[in-house]
Design a protein around this motif. Structure first.
Motif, PDB file in Angstrom:
ATOM      1  N   ARG A  56       0.826  -1.207   0.000  1.00  0.00           N
ATOM      2  CA  ARG A  56       0.000   0.000   0.000  1.00  0.00           C
ATOM      3  C   ARG A  56       0.865   1.265   0.000  1.00  0.00           C
ATOM      4  NH1 ARG A  56      -3.892  -3.260   2.761  1.00  0.00           N
ATOM      5  NH2 ARG A  56      -2.838  -3.070   4.776  1.00  0.00           N
ATOM      6  N   LEU A  57       2.049   1.160   0.587  1.00  0.00           N
ATOM      7  CA  LEU A  57       2.956   2.304   0.628  1.00  0.00           C
ATOM      8  C   LEU A  57       3.340   2.772  -0.773  1.00  0.00           C
ATOM      9  CD1 LEU A  57       4.728   4.141   2.485  1.00  0.00           C
ATOM     10  CD2 LEU A  57       6.535   2.421   2.254  1.00  0.00           C
ATOM     11  N   ARG A  60       0.360   3.969  -5.415  1.00  0.00           N
ATOM     12  CA  ARG A  60       0.146   4.933  -6.488  1.00  0.00           C
ATOM     13  C   ARG A  60       1.237   4.891  -7.545  1.00  0.00           C
ATOM     14  NH1 ARG A  60      -2.808  10.443  -4.370  1.00  0.00           N
ATOM     15  NH2 ARG A  60      -4.602   9.402  -3.432  1.00  0.00           N
ATOM     16  N   GLN A  66       0.344  -3.527  -7.157  1.00  0.00           N
ATOM     17  CA  GLN A  66      -0.271  -3.515  -5.829  1.00  0.00           C
ATOM     18  C   GLN A  66      -1.624  -4.204  -5.838  1.00  0.00           C
ATOM     19  OE1 GLN A  66      -3.068  -1.682  -4.554  1.00  0.00           O
ATOM     20  NE2 GLN A  66      -2.731  -2.366  -2.428  1.00  0.00           N
ATOM     21  N   LYS A 166       3.247  11.184  -0.153  1.00  0.00           N
ATOM     22  CA  LYS A 166       1.849  11.072  -0.555  1.00  0.00           C
ATOM     23  C   LYS A 166       1.165   9.896   0.137  1.00  0.00           C
ATOM     24  CE  LYS A 166       2.351  13.226  -5.115  1.00  0.00           C
ATOM     25  NZ  LYS A 166       2.310  13.003  -6.586  1.00  0.00           N
ATOM     26  N   SER A 167       1.860   8.769   0.208  1.00  0.00           N
ATOM     27  CA  SER A 167       1.286   7.592   0.870  1.00  0.00           C
ATOM     28  C   SER A 167       1.090   7.849   2.359  1.00  0.00           C
ATOM     29  CB  SER A 167       2.192   6.375   0.668  1.00  0.00           C
ATOM     30  OG  SER A 167       2.239   6.005  -0.694  1.00  0.00           O
ATOM     31  N   ARG A 170      -1.918  10.170   2.837  1.00  0.00           N
ATOM     32  CA  ARG A 170      -3.175   9.452   2.594  1.00  0.00           C
ATOM     33  C   ARG A 170      -3.532   8.550   3.777  1.00  0.00           C
ATOM     34  NH1 ARG A 170      -1.699   7.435  -1.664  1.00  0.00           N
ATOM     35  NH2 ARG A 170      -1.212   5.282  -1.095  1.00  0.00           N
ATOM     36  N   THR A 171      -2.552   7.840   4.303  1.00  0.00           N
ATOM     37  CA  THR A 171      -2.805   6.942   5.428  1.00  0.00           C
ATOM     38  C   THR A 171      -3.169   7.710   6.686  1.00  0.00           C
ATOM     39  OG1 THR A 171      -1.339   5.226   4.553  1.00  0.00           O
ATOM     40  CG2 THR A 171      -1.754   5.197   6.921  1.00  0.00           C
ATOM     41  N   TYR A 204       4.510   1.902   8.698  1.00  0.00           N
ATOM     42  CA  TYR A 204       5.233   2.932   7.949  1.00  0.00           C
ATOM     43  C   TYR A 204       6.328   3.540   8.812  1.00  0.00           C
ATOM     44  CZ  TYR A 204       1.599   2.810   4.317  1.00  0.00           C
ATOM     45  OH  TYR A 204       0.751   2.425   3.315  1.00  0.00           O
TER      46      TYR A 204
END
Length: 302
Positions: A56-57, A60, A66, A166-167, A170-171, A204
């Motif tokens: 998920r990291l 994008r 993914q 960005k990741s 978002r998280t 993360y």
């Protein structure tokens, strides 16, 4: 290699290395089973959770990879979920027994633990295809290892920093949204969603910890504690669902009354305590955190 990506390393190589290690560990657990099938499945599922967070990291940047691998890992975990879930319910009942509010309640919960152990053992015996499924699962994980050869990240260090920021943003935003939903008339699904978002947030901090070791460690430990608390809340929901679905298991009405009473009590207490901890874990602004991660990643890799 530990579950971490160093900012001074080639991102593609580091990503593949971390993912390969988690998959190889999962295969080893399933094939060698040093502590038996139940613990092997438990360990294998933990490895897959770490992998799904890792994927998920970078979602994008490599969306097709993914989506494909997330589906593979999700379906693989589900194929062995029933027996592991049965074992997890035992741990939930033991957790309740340790929190018992008197001898009578403790003894009742002790009998509940015995009932759940019998149910788990019966399910394992009835699962005649378990050996075959474990072998098939190992093969699927080896396919997932091979799939890593196709994933790569181009664009250099600064692009990786932007992707990670960005990741992260978002998280963190999703976690704050989930936390907001847990106030007021919250459902079990609301708390489960917060648990999933907190799990990613915690991992993360582990993956990127080299950019700010001290601060990352403190936040990671706080998030880990919150994940464990939210896990208890989810497990209590699962135990409640079992009581509703299989009431015939619990032949003593007084034992069942004790069980339901302490489930309700612990759910209320655990939810209250989890919300207090969550407000601390997610106190920072998501945008500011993401900007900090991007800056630190660029500086650490320079």
């Amino acid at each position: 290699m530990a579950y971490r990506i160093r900012p001074d390393a080639d991102f593609t190589k580091a990503f593949r290395s971390v993912a390969t290690e988690q998959l190889e560990r999962a295969v080893t657990f399933l094939e060698e089973r040093p502590d038996g099938a139940h613990e092997a499945i438990h360990s294998f599922r933990k490895n897959l959770k770490r992998l799904r967070s890792l994927y998920r990291l970078v979602a994008r940047e490599v969306p097709d990879f993914q989506a494909q691998e997330n589906a593979r890992l999700r379906d693989t975990a589900r194929s062995l979920s029933a027996i592991r879930d049965a074992a997890a319910l035992i741990g939930t009942a033991e957790y309740l027994q340790h929190a018992a509010r008197g001898k009578e309640e403790s003894e009742a919960l002790g009998r509940i633990v015995t009932i759940l152990e019998g149910r788990r053992d019966w399910m394992a015996q009835a699962e005649s295809s378990l050996e075959k499924r474990l072998a098939e699962t190992s093969d699927v994980l080896k396919e997932a290892i091979a799939a890593l050869d196709a994933v790569s990240f181009d664009g250099g260090h600064r692009k990786s920093a932007r992707m990670l920021a960005k990741s992260w943003r978002r998280t963190a935003r999703k976690a704050k949204t989930a936390l907001a939903a847990c106030h007021g008339e919250a459902t079990a699904d609301d708390f489960h969603d917060l648990r999933k978002r907190t799990y990613d947030y915690r991992l993360y901090h582990a993956l990127l910890r080299d950019v700010w070791p001290g601060a990352m460690k403190a936040k990671r430990e706080a998030a880990k504690e919150l994940v464990e608390d939210l896990g208890h809340i989810h497990d209590l929901t699962m135990l409640s669902a079992l009581v509703e679905a299989e009431p015939q298991l619990f032949t003593r009405n007084d034992d069942l009354a004790h069980l339901l009473d302490i489930i309700i009590f612990r759910q209320q207490e655990d939810r209250r305590q989890a919300l207090v901890k969550a407000e601390t874990v997610f106190t920072d602004d998501a945008d500011e955190e993401a900007e900090r991660i991007e800056l630190l990643w660029v500086m650490a890799g320079s």
